[in-house]
Design a protein around this motif. Structure first.
Motif, PDB file in Angstrom:
ATOM      1  N   LYS A   1       8.148   9.506  -9.997  1.00 29.44           N
ATOM      2  CA  LYS A   1       7.263   8.611  -9.243  1.00 29.44           C
ATOM      3  C   LYS A   1       7.798   7.179  -9.276  1.00 29.44           C
ATOM      4  CE  LYS A   1       4.191  11.869  -8.472  1.00 29.44           C
ATOM      5  NZ  LYS A   1       3.994  12.426  -7.110  1.00 29.44           N
ATOM      6  N   ILE A   2       8.323   6.781 -10.427  1.00 33.29           N
ATOM      7  CA  ILE A   2       8.862   5.431 -10.574  1.00 33.29           C
ATOM      8  C   ILE A   2      10.033   5.205  -9.620  1.00 33.29           C
ATOM      9  CG2 ILE A   2      10.132   3.925 -12.159  1.00 33.29           C
ATOM     10  CD1 ILE A   2       7.134   3.986 -12.563  1.00 33.29           C
ATOM     11  N   LEU A   3      10.882   6.196  -9.476  1.00 38.48           N
ATOM     12  CA  LEU A   3      12.028   6.083  -8.569  1.00 38.48           C
ATOM     13  C   LEU A   3      11.557   5.846  -7.140  1.00 38.48           C
ATOM     14  CD1 LEU A   3      15.052   6.242  -8.003  1.00 38.48           C
ATOM     15  CD2 LEU A   3      14.821   8.734  -7.830  1.00 38.48           C
ATOM     16  N   ARG A   4      10.486   6.525  -6.746  1.00 39.73           N
ATOM     17  CA  ARG A   4       9.956   6.336  -5.393  1.00 39.73           C
ATOM     18  C   ARG A   4       9.398   4.920  -5.208  1.00 39.73           C
ATOM     19  NH1 ARG A   4       8.233  10.973  -2.476  1.00 39.73           N
ATOM     20  NH2 ARG A   4       6.226   9.972  -2.067  1.00 39.73           N
ATOM     21  N   VAL A   5       8.763   4.388  -6.240  1.00 41.08           N
ATOM     22  CA  VAL A   5       8.264   3.009  -6.170  1.00 41.08           C
ATOM     23  C   VAL A   5       9.431   2.028  -6.049  1.00 41.08           C
ATOM     24  CG1 VAL A   5       7.001   1.204  -7.413  1.00 41.08           C
ATOM     25  CG2 VAL A   5       6.163   3.561  -7.454  1.00 41.08           C
ATOM     26  N   LYS A   6      10.472   2.270  -6.838  1.00 43.78           N
ATOM     27  CA  LYS A   6      11.658   1.408  -6.771  1.00 43.78           C
ATOM     28  C   LYS A   6      12.229   1.397  -5.353  1.00 43.78           C
ATOM     29  CE  LYS A   6      16.503   1.285  -8.159  1.00 43.78           C
ATOM     30  NZ  LYS A   6      17.586   1.971  -8.894  1.00 43.78           N
TER      31      LYS A   6
ATOM     32  N   ILE B   1       0.814  -1.219   0.000  1.00 42.44           N
ATOM     33  CA  ILE B   1       0.000   0.000   0.000  1.00 42.44           C
ATOM     34  C   ILE B   1       0.849   1.272   0.000  1.00 42.44           C
ATOM     35  CG2 ILE B   1      -2.021  -1.087   1.023  1.00 42.44           C
ATOM     36  CD1 ILE B   1      -1.205  -0.054   3.724  1.00 42.44           C
ATOM     37  N   GLY B   2       2.076   1.185   0.529  1.00 42.29           N
ATOM     38  CA  GLY B   2       2.934   2.361   0.557  1.00 42.29           C
ATOM     39  C   GLY B   2       3.377   2.833  -0.814  1.00 42.29           C
ATOM     40  N   ALA B   3       3.275   1.964  -1.821  1.00 39.40           N
ATOM     41  CA  ALA B   3       3.671   2.328  -3.187  1.00 39.40           C
ATOM     42  C   ALA B   3       2.489   2.764  -4.035  1.00 39.40           C
ATOM     43  CB  ALA B   3       4.375   1.146  -3.861  1.00 39.40           C
ATOM     44  N   CYS B   4       1.271   2.585  -3.530  1.00 40.48           N
ATOM     45  CA  CYS B   4       0.087   2.775  -4.376  1.00 40.48           C
ATOM     46  C   CYS B   4      -0.081   4.216  -4.869  1.00 40.48           C
ATOM     47  CB  CYS B   4      -1.165   2.324  -3.634  1.00 40.48           C
ATOM     48  SG  CYS B   4      -1.298   0.513  -3.501  1.00 40.48           S
ATOM     49  N   ALA B   5       0.147   5.201  -4.009  1.00 40.08           N
ATOM     50  CA  ALA B   5      -0.054   6.593  -4.418  1.00 40.08           C
ATOM     51  C   ALA B   5       0.874   6.963  -5.574  1.00 40.08           C
ATOM     52  CB  ALA B   5       0.172   7.528  -3.229  1.00 40.08           C
ATOM     53  N   ASP B   6       2.126   6.558  -5.488  1.00 38.53           N
ATOM     54  CA  ASP B   6       3.071   6.868  -6.563  1.00 38.53           C
ATOM     55  C   ASP B   6       2.752   6.078  -7.831  1.00 38.53           C
ATOM     56  OD1 ASP B   6       4.786   8.820  -5.348  1.00 38.53           O
ATOM     57  OD2 ASP B   6       5.579   7.217  -4.088  1.00 38.53           O
ATOM     58  N   LEU B   7       2.345   4.826  -7.684  1.00 43.62           N
ATOM     59  CA  LEU B   7       1.947   4.042  -8.848  1.00 43.62           C
ATOM     60  C   LEU B   7       0.767   4.688  -9.563  1.00 43.62           C
ATOM     61  CD1 LEU B   7       2.234   0.392  -7.464  1.00 43.62           C
ATOM     62  CD2 LEU B   7       3.515   1.328  -9.387  1.00 43.62           C
TER      63      LEU B   7
ATOM     64  N   PHE C   1      -6.872  -1.733  -3.205  1.00 40.16           N
ATOM     65  CA  PHE C   1      -6.154  -1.186  -4.359  1.00 40.16           C
ATOM     66  C   PHE C   1      -7.004  -0.143  -5.088  1.00 40.16           C
ATOM     67  CE2 PHE C   1      -3.534  -5.311  -4.839  1.00 40.16           C
ATOM     68  CZ  PHE C   1      -2.525  -4.784  -4.055  1.00 40.16           C
ATOM     69  N   LYS C   2      -8.294  -0.431  -5.238  1.00 37.80           N
ATOM     70  CA  LYS C   2      -9.161   0.500  -5.975  1.00 37.80           C
ATOM     71  C   LYS C   2      -9.274   1.831  -5.250  1.00 37.80           C
ATOM     72  CE  LYS C   2     -11.688   1.182  -9.620  1.00 37.80           C
ATOM     73  NZ  LYS C   2     -11.058   1.130 -10.955  1.00 37.80           N
ATOM     74  N   SER C   3      -9.349   1.777  -3.936  1.00 41.64           N
ATOM     75  CA  SER C   3      -9.466   3.021  -3.171  1.00 41.64           C
ATOM     76  C   SER C   3      -8.168   3.824  -3.183  1.00 41.64           C
ATOM     77  CB  SER C   3      -9.867   2.711  -1.724  1.00 41.64           C
ATOM     78  OG  SER C   3      -8.829   2.026  -1.036  1.00 41.64           O
ATOM     79  N   LEU C   4      -7.016   3.125  -3.256  1.00 42.65           N
ATOM     80  CA  LEU C   4      -5.721   3.799  -3.212  1.00 42.65           C
ATOM     81  C   LEU C   4      -5.201   4.185  -4.603  1.00 42.65           C
ATOM     82  CD1 LEU C   4      -3.915   1.620  -0.514  1.00 42.65           C
ATOM     83  CD2 LEU C   4      -4.924   3.888  -0.208  1.00 42.65           C
ATOM     84  N   MET C   5      -5.750   3.567  -5.650  1.00 43.54           N
ATOM     85  CA  MET C   5      -5.313   3.871  -7.025  1.00 43.54           C
ATOM     86  C   MET C   5      -6.525   4.149  -7.907  1.00 43.54           C
ATOM     87  SD  MET C   5      -2.120   1.169  -7.525  1.00 43.54           S
ATOM     88  CE  MET C   5      -3.028  -0.300  -7.024  1.00 43.54           C
ATOM     89  N   PRO C   6      -7.290   5.216  -7.598  1.00 49.75           N
ATOM     90  CA  PRO C   6      -8.531   5.478  -8.331  1.00 49.75           C
ATOM     91  C   PRO C   6      -8.328   5.981  -9.751  1.00 49.75           C
ATOM     92  CG  PRO C   6      -8.088   7.252  -6.783  1.00 49.75           C
ATOM     93  CD  PRO C   6      -7.068   6.185  -6.508  1.00 49.75           C
TER      94      PRO C   6
END
Length: 480
Positions: free
Chosen positions: A246-251, A11-17, A51-56
């Motif tokens: 954003k990708i760097l933060r996910v990595k 869930i910590g990566a969802c906002a950036d994704l 996932f749906k709530s965090l990646m709308p």
């Protein structure tokens, strides 16, 4: 690792994704649903809603095995329709629908059900290489998928077999035959070391979308790195909409998580070009080694790898993807350990007799006769699901009788697809999710099983097989 990663580590990566600019995020279906209830004590439907709530902003995607849904057998049409409807209601936007044999009769019901429910139906070509598979054969399949009414097409290369020129020829062939307006996607694993170049050639041929994974979770039996693909396009005239920051933060997020899951990470981390011969999807290798060790044949993996192409030829050159990869792989193990076709699994017999659908080529008639004798039933040529009687009410009654089942269609569907695993999961669901990641300092899991619980049972599969007129039990590890 994909079958052990807990929701709280995602869930910590969802906002950036969600802000990264992807066309879609594949986050559900296949083995991950099974893993939720088998290992993690998570409700897969709750995971999807989270996932749906965090990646709308970004469409969520799943992999659907056509008439098999997420299980390992065919389901009657009403079950398929209910699953597709509930998946849309809970948050899935895009359904990548495939059949292991490329028998399009096995995906018609799910394509209709997805479109009726308001989802995007992506028809899928299970890519493989054999003496009978040609670019023209796959292009013809794309035409038939288009006639079926799919919204887009995916070339699914589960074993990293598609070489650069083949990727160019196939994408161009589909675009020429079906029209430039039809979206074409390419899904290719990284195991053989050639497919990053294949993605580039597909781009040059007009592909609309490719699958990648964040670099910290890529390569080996996984996918090519997102960052590498984006960098590769520089100066070519092609661009993506992906936000590199954003990708760097996910990595970085997953780099921090990886250490706690070290025991679950694949040991296949380099390049394996032998797959061009055996065609084994990356996820099968360690599983087959485990099967051999359990049967006292841990040193015979090379023999099995040589046997798989022979078994596959006997089946009519089926693509090796769930469930055919497991069926062919397990039969190859038995052939090596016990003699060629001295023992047949029930699943292999059903494959040879048509109960999974129509295979691409000609089957070995001698092995078909072995299967007929083993299974004591006749071959079929119709769509397998046409032989099935309505089963929803029976499945619902069985599910509702289980302690902990909440009575929803979602729980009934969970039981329907995993009847051996669901009873234990329903009974223990109230204990909450289990995180299997280990603390790097103490080595302890972050969430401990309740007192008296001896860990999570993985449930090996025991086949009942006939050999020399007598029944024998053969136990193999479950595919993970």
């Amino acid at each position: 690792m994909a079958t052990r990663l807990g929701i709280d580590d995602m869930i910590g990566a969802c906002a950036d994704l969600d802000e990264a600019g992807f066309w879609s995020i594949e986050c559900w279906g296949g083995a991950t649903y099974d893993a939720c209830i088998r290992y993690l004590n998570e409700d897969p439907w709750d995971r999807l809603r989270t996932f749906k709530s965090l990646m709308p902003k970004t469409p969520l995607q799943m992999l659907l095995r056509g008439q098999n849904l997420l299980g390992y057998r065919h389901y009657e049409d009403e079950v398929v329709q209910r699953f597709c409807q509930k998946s849309v209601e809970n948050g899935i936007d895009i359904f990548r629908i495939f059949d292991a044999l490329n028998d399009l009769r096995n995906i018609e019901t799910s394509v209709r059900a997805v479109r009726t429910a308001g989802g995007h139906a992506q028809g899928t070509i299970s890519y493989t290489v054999s003496p009978i598979h040609t670019t023209e054969m796959f292009v013809d399949q794309a035409r038939r998928l288009q006639d079926m009414g799919i919204d887009s097409i995916c070339i699914k290369d589960m074993a990293a077999l598609i070489k650069p020129q083949a990727a160019f020829d196939l994408v161009k062939g589909i675009k020429d035959a079906c029209g430039k307006e039809l979206r074409v996607h390419l899904h290719a694993h990284a195991t053989t070391g050639v497919t990053l170049v294949s993605l580039m050639k597909a781009v040059e041929a007009g592909v609309d979308c490719v699958d990648t994974a964040i670099s910290s979770m890529s390569l080996g039996p996984g996918h090519n790195p997102t960052e590498s693909f984006v960098e590769m396009l520089e100066g070519t005239g092609y661009t993506t909409k992906v936000n590199q920051e954003k990708i760097l933060r996910v990595k970085e997020h997953f780099s921090e998580v990886l250490g706690r899951y070290s025991e679950y990470q694949s040991k296949v981390i380099g390049v394996d070009t032998e797959i061009f011969r055996s065609q084994i999807p990356g996820g099968m290798l360690s599983n087959m080694e485990n099967q051999l060790r359990q049967q006292g044949g841990g040193d015979r993996i090379k023999e099995v790898l040589e046997e798989i192409p022979l078994v596959r030829k006997d089946t009519g050159y089926v693509p090796l993807v769930t469930p055919t990869s497991q069926i062919v792989g397990t039969q190859a193990v038995l052939n090596v350990l016990m003699g060629r076709y001295a023992v047949l699994t029930g699943e292999f017999a059903d494959l040879m007799l048509g109960y999974y659908g129509e295979v691409p080529g000609e089957k070995n008639p001698e092995v078909v006769e072995f299967a007929r004798a083993h299974a004591a039933k006749e071959p079929i040529t119709c769509r397998p699901a046409d032989l099935m009687k309505p089963e929803w009410q029976k499945l619902r009654s069985a599910a509702l009788a289980l302690s902990g089942c909440n009575g929803t269609d979602e729980d009934v569907l969970t039981y329907s697809m995993f009847p051996q695993v669901a009873p234990k999961y329903f009974a223990e669901r109230h204990e909450g999710p289990r995180n299997l990641g280990k603390d790097p300092l103490t080595g302890a899991s972050e969430t401990h099983p309740p007192e008296g619980h001896q860990g999570i049972i993985t449930g090996p599969i025991t086949y009942s097989v006939t050999m020399s007129g007598r029944q024998h039990k053969v136990t193999v590890a479950p595919y993970q």
